[in-house]
Motif scaffolding. Sequence first.
Motif, mmCIF file in Angstrom:
data_model
loop_
_atom_site.group_PDB
_atom_site.id
_atom_site.type_symbol
_atom_site.label_atom_id
_atom_site.label_comp_id
_atom_site.label_asym_id
_atom_site.label_seq_id
_atom_site.Cartn_x
_atom_site.Cartn_y
_atom_site.Cartn_z
ATOM 1 N N GLU A 164 -15.920 28.778 -46.536
ATOM 2 C CA GLU A 164 -15.808 28.421 -44.793
ATOM 3 C C GLU A 164 -17.211 28.636 -44.357
ATOM 4 O O GLU A 164 -17.982 29.179 -44.758
ATOM 5 N N LEU A 165 -17.303 28.300 -43.008
ATOM 6 C CA LEU A 165 -18.315 28.695 -42.299
ATOM 7 C C LEU A 165 -18.413 30.139 -41.665
ATOM 8 O O LEU A 165 -17.201 30.692 -41.602
ATOM 9 N N ASP A 166 -19.592 30.509 -41.396
ATOM 10 C CA ASP A 166 -19.570 32.089 -40.965
ATOM 11 C C ASP A 166 -20.449 32.162 -39.842
ATOM 12 O O ASP A 166 -21.653 31.554 -39.987
ATOM 13 N N ASP A 167 -20.126 32.808 -38.910
ATOM 14 C CA ASP A 167 -20.648 33.062 -37.759
ATOM 15 C C ASP A 167 -22.024 33.643 -37.921
ATOM 16 O O ASP A 167 -23.029 33.074 -37.262
ATOM 17 N N LYS A 168 -22.299 34.672 -38.805
ATOM 18 C CA LYS A 168 -23.598 35.382 -38.963
ATOM 19 C C LYS A 168 -24.427 34.598 -39.933
ATOM 20 O O LYS A 168 -25.741 34.444 -39.622
ATOM 21 N N SER A 191 -19.995 31.105 -45.761
ATOM 22 C CA SER A 191 -19.827 32.075 -46.717
ATOM 23 C C SER A 191 -20.643 32.182 -47.963
ATOM 24 O O SER A 191 -20.926 30.855 -48.298
ATOM 25 N N ASP A 192 -20.700 33.087 -48.621
ATOM 26 C CA ASP A 192 -21.212 33.206 -50.058
ATOM 27 C C ASP A 192 -20.699 32.193 -50.892
ATOM 28 O O ASP A 192 -21.106 31.568 -51.742
ATOM 29 N N ALA A 193 -19.330 32.281 -50.882
ATOM 30 C CA ALA A 193 -18.512 31.515 -51.813
ATOM 31 C C ALA A 193 -18.753 29.986 -51.535
ATOM 32 O O ALA A 193 -18.923 29.072 -52.223
ATOM 33 N N THR A 194 -19.246 29.439 -50.411
ATOM 34 C CA THR A 194 -19.390 28.058 -49.805
ATOM 35 C C THR A 194 -20.918 27.924 -50.354
ATOM 36 O O THR A 194 -21.090 26.860 -51.281
ATOM 37 N N ARG A 195 -21.890 28.702 -50.220
ATOM 38 C CA ARG A 195 -23.181 28.608 -50.811
ATOM 39 C C ARG A 195 -22.975 28.454 -52.402
ATOM 40 O O ARG A 195 -23.799 27.848 -53.004
ATOM 41 N N GLU A 196 -22.347 29.200 -52.910
ATOM 42 C CA GLU A 196 -22.144 29.532 -54.470
ATOM 43 C C GLU A 196 -21.573 28.217 -54.936
ATOM 44 O O GLU A 196 -21.858 27.530 -56.123
ATOM 45 N N GLU A 224 -35.330 18.110 -35.511
ATOM 46 C CA GLU A 224 -34.967 17.020 -35.089
ATOM 47 C C GLU A 224 -34.666 16.792 -33.825
ATOM 48 O O GLU A 224 -33.920 15.828 -33.309
ATOM 49 N N GLY A 225 -34.152 17.842 -32.970
ATOM 50 C CA GLY A 225 -33.490 17.859 -31.865
ATOM 51 C C GLY A 225 -32.068 17.820 -31.718
ATOM 52 O O GLY A 225 -31.410 17.730 -30.760
ATOM 53 N N ALA A 226 -31.385 18.019 -32.874
ATOM 54 C CA ALA A 226 -29.907 18.321 -32.904
ATOM 55 C C ALA A 226 -29.620 19.715 -32.754
ATOM 56 O O ALA A 226 -30.211 20.469 -32.914
ATOM 57 N N ASP A 227 -28.351 19.603 -32.261
ATOM 58 C CA ASP A 227 -27.354 20.797 -32.164
ATOM 59 C C ASP A 227 -27.127 21.247 -33.325
ATOM 60 O O ASP A 227 -25.996 20.799 -33.961
ATOM 61 N N GLY A 228 -27.897 22.159 -34.189
ATOM 62 C CA GLY A 228 -27.842 22.442 -35.575
ATOM 63 C C GLY A 228 -26.489 23.001 -35.842
ATOM 64 O O GLY A 228 -25.796 22.597 -36.830
ATOM 65 N N LEU A 229 -25.939 23.826 -35.258
ATOM 66 C CA LEU A 229 -24.608 24.386 -35.394
ATOM 67 C C LEU A 229 -23.428 23.228 -35.449
ATOM 68 O O LEU A 229 -22.712 23.398 -36.223
ATOM 69 N N ALA A 230 -23.316 22.473 -34.253
ATOM 70 C CA ALA A 230 -22.360 21.521 -34.312
ATOM 71 C C ALA A 230 -22.529 20.486 -35.612
ATOM 72 O O ALA A 230 -21.494 20.180 -36.059
#
Length: 191
Positions: free
Chosen positions: A92-96, A100-105, A158-164
């Motif tokens: 999942e995505l993580d605010d901080k 999540s570690d699971a997503t990265r792995e 690149e001027g993008a809203d990175g989080l979105a």
Amino acid sequence: MSAPLSELLQNPQLAEQLLSEAQTRGFVTAMAAAPHLIDPSEWLAFLWGGDETSPFESHQELETYANAIVNMWNQSREELLTGQWQWPEGCELDDKELVSDATRELAEGILQGWQLARDDWDTIMPEGSEDNALLGGVLLCFSLLYDPENAMEALSQEGADGLAQFEEIFTSVPTMLCGLTLRGHALAQEQ
């Protein structure tokens, strides 16, 4: 994930030698997405670093592990070919940390597995083809999810809203991965 596989992956002696649960799922998903079937005997050892000697204490443990991996492959392959694959629990995505570690792995495992099937992908989706752009897009998504900090920085430059943009990438991955698998499967059948 099956109970026997979870137990083996939580064994402290094996945990240091095997890919984590999320990395394993990612690697197996990459093998399931491959356009040509690759026999698990050709890639199973990569789940413990490629050594010819497995880290398991008994043949029974190795057999339990191998059967669980093949079952995971079968399930992943079916989900990919029917458009049903979704992010596994914990991805999942993580605010901080952005992800999540699971997503990265999982992303790391997919990228590792992709290297093993790369020649097959390059053959059916040659550089410069429309299909290769699809493959490149999927690999880019997993690369961004594996290294989200640098991805956010690049998107911001690149001027993008990175989080979105990041949320959009994360949300689109299941559809893209299923689409790539279906396209690869169709091209392999044409050969």
